[in-house]
Design a protein around this motif. Structure first.
Motif, short mmCIF file in Angstrom:
data_model
loop_
_atom_site.label_atom_id
_atom_site.label_comp_id
_atom_site.label_asym_id
_atom_site.label_seq_id
_atom_site.Cartn_x
_atom_site.Cartn_y
_atom_site.Cartn_z
N GLU A 185 0.85 -1.19 0.00
CA GLU A 185 0.00 0.00 0.00
C GLU A 185 0.88 1.24 0.00
N ARG A 186 0.68 2.11 -0.97
CA ARG A 186 1.44 3.34 -1.04
C ARG A 186 0.75 4.31 -1.99
N LEU A 261 -0.13 6.67 2.72
CA LEU A 261 0.15 7.32 1.44
C LEU A 261 1.23 8.40 1.60
N SER A 262 1.24 9.06 2.76
CA SER A 262 2.24 10.10 3.00
C SER A 262 3.61 9.50 3.33
N ALA A 263 3.62 8.34 3.95
CA ALA A 263 4.87 7.70 4.35
C ALA A 263 5.52 6.93 3.21
N ARG A 264 4.73 6.47 2.25
CA ARG A 264 5.28 5.75 1.09
C ARG A 264 4.84 6.49 -0.17
N GLU A 282 2.83 16.35 1.99
CA GLU A 282 1.58 15.60 1.86
C GLU A 282 0.95 15.35 3.23
N PHE A 283 1.77 15.02 4.21
CA PHE A 283 1.27 14.78 5.57
C PHE A 283 0.65 16.06 6.13
#
Length: 467
Positions: A185-186, A261-264, A282-283
């Motif tokens: 998941e990314r 999504l923000s981490a990857r 993004e975060f």
């Protein structure tokens, strides 16, 4: 009824007086603006966020990561070709990483493929006697004939039981095994009208929104009315605790997905290389109090709510996995023993969490009303599980289906406490059962929530000096 106590007790712990804003002033570091409410004790209980962080990040998270990387948990059977039951969707992702690569037949351990026959009445009916006996025998030699027959009987019961998700038919020719480690998941670039429509349907139509609330619940919708937030959240106080809990669960799940999504995030995309990593901007767009009209910190706090719900489910389901004839079967005997040992270690550790709620001592209500609330709660969540088939991005659809099924399985466990307590130590169980699909979804979904909690620590460090 015990199933209603769970949500009442936990929802009470997240009293909405915690939603008092510290302000959306742009002064202070980005870390302060994102995490201003994600600290200290939670109202009406002895649980504090720092204890959860320490328990998850330093103790549980490493064990969960090891578990979901094992063969039994890395292969998930899913149908990504089901049409959207609510509207026609022809949206597409903007980057190539949206695609999902299914497994080739020889890539899936034989025991995992054979195990579907434990739960599929149709498969058992269609196979001739010799072939059926061979495949059932391959599942687990320690299962008695009575246990195998119970699997068929359970299928009939399971179709009409208190499931919170509409699971994919694993016997469908469109259902395929996916290696979750090869399809992580990314960020995929899935956004715009299609993504807005998904979340709008979830929040506006399935989160028990009162008619009096005019502002959209969907975080993707433009803020209206009071952008500061406090007045907006006052509508929750007028709902019963079950409906408030439902909204908080969905918000927490949404927050978790946004953290992933923000981490990857795709930081670099060329013909030669793709580089993934943390995207602080993004975060901030998703959780900074200033940039989210004061709502970002609330979303992060709701993440801890869903964490406690799923952790509680793990502590409750231990007797199901402790039965000595239960095997997480892949056909690799050495790994099968190792994975069950690690699984039980995680469940025992989850049960040892010092701040579990004693829901049985809190809040009694009318049985008829509680039954109706449960039915409404379940139906709304089943609708959300069906909405996942409308997601235009296949990788987003994969992880959306898995995480909603995982949360639905956790709710099924919490609402089946008496049935789990009455399980025999061995042999067939007619009152409670989990399919392999539910087991894989449960632990991978909780692994995603656990990862989100861990990633918050990383973002805290990155944002300390950002203004």
């Amino acid at each position: 009824m015990n199933y209603i106590y769970v949500l009442i007790a936990i929802s009470a712990a997240f009293s909405y007086s915690t939603y008092q804003m510290t302000g959306t002033d742009s002064e202070g570091s980005a870390a302060e603006r994102c995490f201003c409410q994600v600290t200290g004790y939670l109202d009406d209980c002895s649980c504090d966020i720092e204890t959860i962080d320490n328990f998850n990040n330093n103790k549980l998270f490493p064990k969960l990561q090891k578990l979901v990387e094992m063969d039994y948990f890395r292969y998930y059977k899913v149908n990504l070709k089901k049409p959207c039951p609510f509207w026609k969707d022809d949206s597409h992702c903007v980057i190539r990483d949206c695609a999902v690569k299914p497994c080739l037949p020889n890539e899936v351990p034989p025991g995992i493929k054979a195990e579907s026959f434990k739960y599929s009445e149709e498969a058992n009916t269609l196979e001739d006697d010799c072939e059926k006996a061979e495949k059932l025998g391959a599942v687990d030699g320690s299962l008695s004939d009575a246990t195998r027959k119970a699997m068929v009987q359970w299928t009939k019961h399971d179709d009409s039981s208190d499931n919170f998700c509409e699971a994919d038919d694993e016997t469908s020719p469109d259902a395929e095994y996916v290696d979750l480690l090869l399809n992580p998941e990314r960020y995929t670039g899935y956004k715009g009208p299609s993504a807005w429509k998904i979340w709008n349907s979830i929040y506006e139509e399935n989160c028990f929104k009162p008619m009096s609330v005019k502002r959209p619940l969907n975080p993707l919708a433009p803020a209206q009315g009071n952008p500061g937030g406090q007045m907006f959240y006052s509508w929750l106080e007028g709902l019963c605790v079950e409906k408030r809990a439902f909204y908080t669960l969905i918000s927490g799940l949404h927050a978790s997905i946004n953290i992933h999504l923000s981490a990857r995030y795709l930081l670099q995309d060329t013909w030669f290389e793709q580089k993934w990593g943390h995207n602080v901007t993004e975060f901030l767009q998703r959780f900074d109090a200033t940039l989210t009209a004061g709502e970002g910190p609330r979303r992060l706090k709701n993440l801890y709510f869903i964490y406690l719900i799923e952790l509680r489910a793990l502590s409750k389901v231990l007797p199901f996995f402790e039965r000595h004839d239960f095997v997480l079967y892949t056909s690799n005997d050495t790994q099968d023993i190792e994975v069950k040992k690690l699984l039980l270690e995680i469940l025992h550790f989850s049960k040892s969490f010092p701040l579990h709620f004693n829901e049985n001592s809190l809040f009694t209500g009318d049985r008829k009303e509680a039954s109706k609330l449960k039915a409404d709660f379940r139906q709304h969540f089943r609708n959300i599980s069906r909405i996942m088939d409308c997601v235009g991005c296949f990788k987003c659809r994969l992880w959306g289906k898995l995480q909603t099924q995982g949360l639905g399985t956790a709710l099924k466990i919490l609402f089946s406490e008496k049935q789990i307590e009455s399980l025999p130590s061995s042999g067939p169980s007619y009152n409670f059962q989990l399919t392999r699909q539910e087991i894989v979804a449960l632990f991978n979904a909780f692994g995603r929530i656990s990862t989100s909690i861990r990633e918050l620590q990383n973002f805290r460090e990155m944002l300390k000096d950002v203004h």
